[in-house]
Design a protein around this motif. Structure first.
Motif, PDB file in Angstrom:
ATOM      1  N   LEU A   1      35.448  34.846  27.795  1.00  0.00           N
ATOM      2  CA  LEU A   1      34.009  35.240  28.084  1.00  0.00           C
ATOM      3  C   LEU A   1      33.220  33.654  28.519  1.00  0.00           C
ATOM      4  N   LEU A   2      33.805  32.675  27.858  1.00  0.00           N
ATOM      5  CA  LEU A   2      32.998  31.414  28.062  1.00  0.00           C
ATOM      6  C   LEU A   2      33.591  30.749  29.317  1.00  0.00           C
ATOM      7  N   ALA A   3      34.996  30.970  29.626  1.00  0.00           N
ATOM      8  CA  ALA A   3      35.665  30.403  30.925  1.00  0.00           C
ATOM      9  C   ALA A   3      34.974  31.524  32.127  1.00  0.00           C
ATOM     10  N   LEU A   4      34.590  32.584  31.932  1.00  0.00           N
ATOM     11  CA  LEU A   4      34.120  33.316  33.053  1.00  0.00           C
ATOM     12  C   LEU A   4      32.619  32.910  33.148  1.00  0.00           C
ATOM     13  N   ALA A   5      31.862  32.674  32.234  1.00  0.00           N
ATOM     14  CA  ALA A   5      30.619  32.330  32.239  1.00  0.00           C
ATOM     15  C   ALA A   5      30.525  30.701  32.938  1.00  0.00           C
ATOM     16  N   ALA A   6      31.590  30.055  32.597  1.00  0.00           N
ATOM     17  CA  ALA A   6      31.629  28.433  33.345  1.00  0.00           C
ATOM     18  C   ALA A   6      31.878  28.676  34.684  1.00  0.00           C
ATOM     19  N   TYR A   7      32.630  29.468  35.128  1.00  0.00           N
ATOM     20  CA  TYR A   7      32.901  29.717  36.500  1.00  0.00           C
ATOM     21  C   TYR A   7      31.511  30.199  37.266  1.00  0.00           C
ATOM     22  N   ASP A   8      30.510  31.143  36.703  1.00  0.00           N
ATOM     23  CA  ASP A   8      29.416  31.610  37.282  1.00  0.00           C
ATOM     24  C   ASP A   8      28.524  30.468  37.201  1.00  0.00           C
ATOM     25  N   SER A   9      28.484  29.533  36.202  1.00  0.00           N
ATOM     26  CA  SER A   9      27.508  28.638  35.920  1.00  0.00           C
ATOM     27  C   SER A   9      28.144  27.345  36.820  1.00  0.00           C
ATOM     28  N   LEU A  10      29.377  27.217  37.092  1.00  0.00           N
ATOM     29  CA  LEU A  10      29.484  26.025  38.006  1.00  0.00           C
ATOM     30  C   LEU A  10      29.065  26.454  39.362  1.00  0.00           C
ATOM     31  N   GLU A  11      29.439  27.764  39.801  1.00  0.00           N
ATOM     32  CA  GLU A  11      28.846  28.409  41.167  1.00  0.00           C
ATOM     33  C   GLU A  11      27.266  28.141  41.138  1.00  0.00           C
ATOM     34  N   ASN A  12      26.736  28.629  40.257  1.00  0.00           N
ATOM     35  CA  ASN A  12      25.309  28.491  40.400  1.00  0.00           C
ATOM     36  C   ASN A  12      24.889  27.191  40.597  1.00  0.00           C
ATOM     37  N   PHE A  13      25.515  26.158  39.667  1.00  0.00           N
ATOM     38  CA  PHE A  13      25.329  24.503  39.864  1.00  0.00           C
ATOM     39  C   PHE A  13      25.361  24.215  41.321  1.00  0.00           C
ATOM     40  N   TYR A  14      26.584  24.417  41.896  1.00  0.00           N
ATOM     41  CA  TYR A  14      27.043  24.102  43.146  1.00  0.00           C
ATOM     42  C   TYR A  14      26.088  24.569  44.160  1.00  0.00           C
ATOM     43  N   GLN A  15      25.659  26.013  44.157  1.00  0.00           N
ATOM     44  CA  GLN A  15      24.772  26.269  45.173  1.00  0.00           C
ATOM     45  C   GLN A  15      23.512  25.795  45.146  1.00  0.00           C
ATOM     46  N   ALA A  16      22.949  25.434  43.839  1.00  0.00           N
ATOM     47  CA  ALA A  16      21.712  24.528  43.598  1.00  0.00           C
ATOM     48  C   ALA A  16      21.892  23.359  44.512  1.00  0.00           C
ATOM     49  N   LEU A  17      23.006  22.541  44.318  1.00  0.00           N
ATOM     50  CA  LEU A  17      23.147  21.120  45.044  1.00  0.00           C
ATOM     51  C   LEU A  17      23.270  21.451  46.627  1.00  0.00           C
ATOM     52  N   LEU A  18      24.101  22.485  46.854  1.00  0.00           N
ATOM     53  CA  LEU A  18      24.409  22.555  48.473  1.00  0.00           C
ATOM     54  C   LEU A  18      22.904  22.926  48.876  1.00  0.00           C
ATOM     55  N   LEU A  19      21.996  23.940  48.616  1.00  0.00           N
ATOM     56  CA  LEU A  19      20.944  24.240  49.110  1.00  0.00           C
ATOM     57  C   LEU A  19      20.008  23.039  49.242  1.00  0.00           C
TER      58      LEU A  19
END
Length: 183
Positions: free
Chosen positions: A51-69
């Motif tokens: 579950l934490l690995a899945l949450a880490a994936y979503d969290s990294l994606e959220n982080f990347y999107q914030a930086l990209l935006l």
């Protein structure tokens, strides 16, 4: 019996993460929030680590999107400043997700690693516009990350209590770091 999805489970875990941190994410609490019995979670996930690995994936994606935006439509120093601000804001707004993405044990050798590489590639693309030699780019990224991590973590914990403006201090530090970049 209530139907749930894997994504709903992940979203609840992230909610707990951001409210209380990684250590407080439990399958029991996730199940309680979803209104199901804990064993029902195992239809979608293997265990807490999964579950934490899945949450880490979503969290990294959220982080990347914030930086990209933040970096869209700006170049060079302005892009770095915008990304630095987005980084700091992510840490303050999503402390649990940020805490989790710092624990590589939850995302190494998974799809999350690809997103981490996208973050690095985004920074390298911007640094290439400064003619910073490729061999120095990773050193520079580590320097900036260390500064952002420390400053953002301290900001999130409200550790800066002096009367000087925190934003001015943040930009002051970034300007010193960015002064090493070739023009």
């Amino acid at each position: 019996m209530k139907k749930i999805t894997k994504q709903e489970i992940i979203e609840v875990a992230i909610l707990i993460l951001d409210e209380r941190g990684v250590d407080d994410v439990s399958l029991k609490e996730v199940a309680e929030i979803l209104g199901i019995k804990t064993p029902s979670l195992y239809n979608h996930i293997k265990n807490r680590e999964n579950l934490l690995a899945l949450a880490a994936y979503d969290s990294l994606e959220n982080f990347y999107q914030a930086l990209l935006l933040a970096s869209v439509g700006v170049e060079k120093k302005e892009a770095l400043l915008a990304m630095a601000g987005a980084y700091r804001q992510f840490v303050v707004d999503f402390p649990g997700q940020y805490e989790l993405i710092q624990k590589q044990v939850y995302w190494e050798n998974t799809e999350a690693e690809k997103i981490s590489n996208q973050v690095i590639n985004l920074l390298q693309k911007i640094l290439a516009s400064f003619d910073l030699p490729k061999g120095e780019q990773i050193h520079f990224i580590r320097l900036v990350r260390s500064y952002l991590h420390g400053f953002s973590s301290l900001t999130g914990k409200k550790s800066f209590q002096l009367h000087q403006d925190i934003e001015e201090s943040f930009i002051y530090g970034l300007n010193i770091i960015f002064s090493v970049l070739p023009e």
